[in-house]
Design an enzyme around this catalytic site. Structure first.
Site, PDB file in Angstrom:
ATOM      1  N   GLY A 183      83.824 -23.868  83.922  1.00 16.70           N
ATOM      2  CA  GLY A 183      84.574 -22.620  84.108  1.00 16.70           C
ATOM      3  C   GLY A 183      85.622 -22.460  83.027  1.00 16.70           C
ATOM      4  O   GLY A 183      86.415 -23.377  82.786  1.00 16.70           O
ATOM      5  N   TYR A 184      85.620 -21.303  82.385  1.00 13.98           N
ATOM      6  CA  TYR A 184      86.618 -21.032  81.340  1.00 13.98           C
ATOM      7  C   TYR A 184      87.408 -19.763  81.653  1.00 13.98           C
ATOM      8  O   TYR A 184      88.285 -19.365  80.884  1.00 13.98           O
ATOM      9  CB  TYR A 184      85.924 -20.883  79.976  1.00 13.98           C
ATOM     10  CG  TYR A 184      84.875 -19.789  79.951  1.00 13.98           C
ATOM     11  CD1 TYR A 184      83.561 -20.048  80.337  1.00 13.98           C
ATOM     12  CD2 TYR A 184      85.199 -18.483  79.586  1.00 13.98           C
ATOM     13  CE1 TYR A 184      82.609 -19.046  80.342  1.00 13.98           C
ATOM     14  CE2 TYR A 184      84.251 -17.479  79.589  1.00 13.98           C
ATOM     15  CZ  TYR A 184      82.955 -17.773  79.967  1.00 13.98           C
ATOM     16  OH  TYR A 184      82.016 -16.763  79.981  1.00 13.98           O
ATOM     17  N   GLY A 185      87.063 -19.127  82.752  1.00 16.00           N
ATOM     18  CA  GLY A 185      87.768 -17.905  83.182  1.00 16.00           C
ATOM     19  C   GLY A 185      88.365 -18.157  84.553  1.00 16.00           C
ATOM     20  O   GLY A 185      89.032 -19.173  84.775  1.00 16.00           O
ATOM     21  N   SER A 186      88.093 -17.251  85.485  1.00 15.51           N
ATOM     22  CA  SER A 186      88.740 -17.383  86.792  1.00 15.51           C
ATOM     23  C   SER A 186      88.219 -18.564  87.600  1.00 15.51           C
ATOM     24  O   SER A 186      88.852 -18.974  88.567  1.00 15.51           O
ATOM     25  CB  SER A 186      88.624 -16.086  87.591  1.00 15.51           C
ATOM     26  OG  SER A 186      87.296 -15.652  87.603  1.00 15.51           O
TER      27      SER A 186
ATOM     28  N   GLU B 113      70.896 -13.063  85.145  1.00 16.87           N
ATOM     29  CA  GLU B 113      71.958 -12.236  84.586  1.00 16.87           C
ATOM     30  C   GLU B 113      72.883 -11.758  85.692  1.00 16.87           C
ATOM     31  O   GLU B 113      72.437 -11.206  86.685  1.00 16.87           O
ATOM     32  CB  GLU B 113      71.377 -11.031  83.858  1.00 16.87           C
ATOM     33  CG  GLU B 113      72.409 -10.437  82.930  1.00 16.87           C
ATOM     34  CD  GLU B 113      72.064  -9.030  82.495  1.00 16.87           C
ATOM     35  OE1 GLU B 113      70.910  -8.797  82.131  1.00 16.87           O
ATOM     36  OE2 GLU B 113      72.976  -8.182  82.545  1.00 16.87           O
TER      37      GLU B 113
HETATM   38  C1  BEZ Z   1      84.281 -18.536  84.437  1.00 17.68           C
HETATM   39  O1  BEZ Z   1      84.120 -19.426  83.637  1.00 17.68           O
HETATM   40  O2  BEZ Z   1      85.261 -18.475  85.153  1.00 17.68           O
HETATM   41  C2  BEZ Z   1      83.224 -17.495  84.549  1.00 17.68           C
HETATM   42  C3  BEZ Z   1      82.529 -17.096  83.447  1.00 17.68           C
HETATM   43  C4  BEZ Z   1      81.564 -16.133  83.570  1.00 17.68           C
HETATM   44  C5  BEZ Z   1      81.258 -15.578  84.786  1.00 17.68           C
HETATM   45  C6  BEZ Z   1      81.959 -15.998  85.889  1.00 17.68           C
HETATM   46  C7  BEZ Z   1      82.934 -16.954  85.773  1.00 17.68           C
END
Ligand code: BEZ
Length: 269
Positions: free
Chosen positions: A19-22, A119
């Site tokens: 995870g790199y976002g939320s 996707e």
């Molecule tokens: C995430 O890394 O948080 C993430 C990336 C793409 C889609 C959903 C979550």
């Protein structure tokens, strides 16, 4: 969702998600290990539009805008591709910090089944080598889910599954002028809450992973949005104040079903 679950195996018998976002502050259901660390060869940018349906195992499919006025979330760009673009933010760290989650062995089939969607919101499945951060005094385990000293082996990487919105997806925006992007994030709100909370939560989560995990692109956007809010407040008009604030606290859910319920009911999920 399909049945090709075996195709999603990441690291031997284990199943790991990067995870790199939320996902950093909103973990997937059924994880038993959470390890801070980084991947290389990528650049994180706030260049993906939000809008369509969510996947409970990736509940960070944030809807911080509406189909008519989509908000913005992060994606990863291959570094060589990014270097060929003209980006106002000219620098990007070699390491993209984030968190790797190991899914509990007894729930892997269930989570894979949810994840086996080619996707989601423009994001597609990719695999990347994750580098666990060396243990530090500050990162000592605070719970059974923070077992990172035990997972760390000097130089060893973990193969992880990662969702990336590649430049050919419809929701990829390409380079954005930072002030215009900050203004857009400032005004975007959707079923998952305020786009600014996604930005502020991500910035805070990154700053907290390690002393070197902050991301200049994210930090700069957060500073620009804070300046917009301060300017609004000084004019006596705070458009964000009327909206419910969403939590940046680390949230743990027990099941994909529970996550679906949270998504339906809680702003910011
Ligand atoms: C995430 O890394 O948080 C993430 C990336 C793409 C889609 C959903 C979550």
């Amino acid at each position: 969702m399909g049945s090709a679950v075996n195709a999603l195996t990441t690291d031997g018998d284990e199943f790991w998600l990067f995870g790199y976002g939320s996902l950093i502050w909103k973990p997937p259901p059924h994880f038993d290990r959470r390890i801070p660390g980084w991947v290389t060869g990528y650049v994180r940018r706030f260049w993906q539009l939000t809008s369509s349906p969510s996947c409970p195992a990736l509940h960070s499919q944030d809807h911080r805008g509406t189909p008519e006025a989509p908000g913005r979330v992060v994606t990863l760009l291959e570094r060589d591709y990014w270097a060929s673009l003209t980006d106002h933010h000219e620098h990007a760290p070699d390491r993209v910090w984030g968190v790797a989650y190991r899914i509990r062995p007894d729930r892997v089939a269930e989570v894979k089944d949810y994840l086996d969607i080619r996707e989601i919101n423009g994001y597609t499945i990719h695999y990347t080598a994750f580098h666990p951060a060396p243990p530090t005094a500050a990162s000592a385990p605070s719970s059974t889910n923070e077992q990172h000293p035990h997972a760390y082996r000097d130089g060893a990487t973990i193969q992880t599954l990662v969702y990336i919105g590649t430049p050919d997806n419809d929701q990829f925006t390409g380079p954005q002028e930072p002030q215009a992007l900050a203004a857009h994030i400032h005004k975007s709100v959707g079923p998952s809450g305020r786009n600014i909370d996604y930005l502020f939560n991500l910035n805070q989560a990154l700053e907290e992973l390690s002393p070197e995990s902050g991301d200049e692109h994210i930090r700069d956007l957060a500073q620009r949005v804070r300046a917009i809010i301060a300017a609004e407040e000084s004019r006596g008009h705070d458009t964000q104040a009327e909206l419910p604030e969403t939590s940046g606290e680390f949230q743990k859910v027990a099941s994909t079903e529970q996550q679906e319920e949270i998504e339906k009911t809680v702003p910011g999920s």
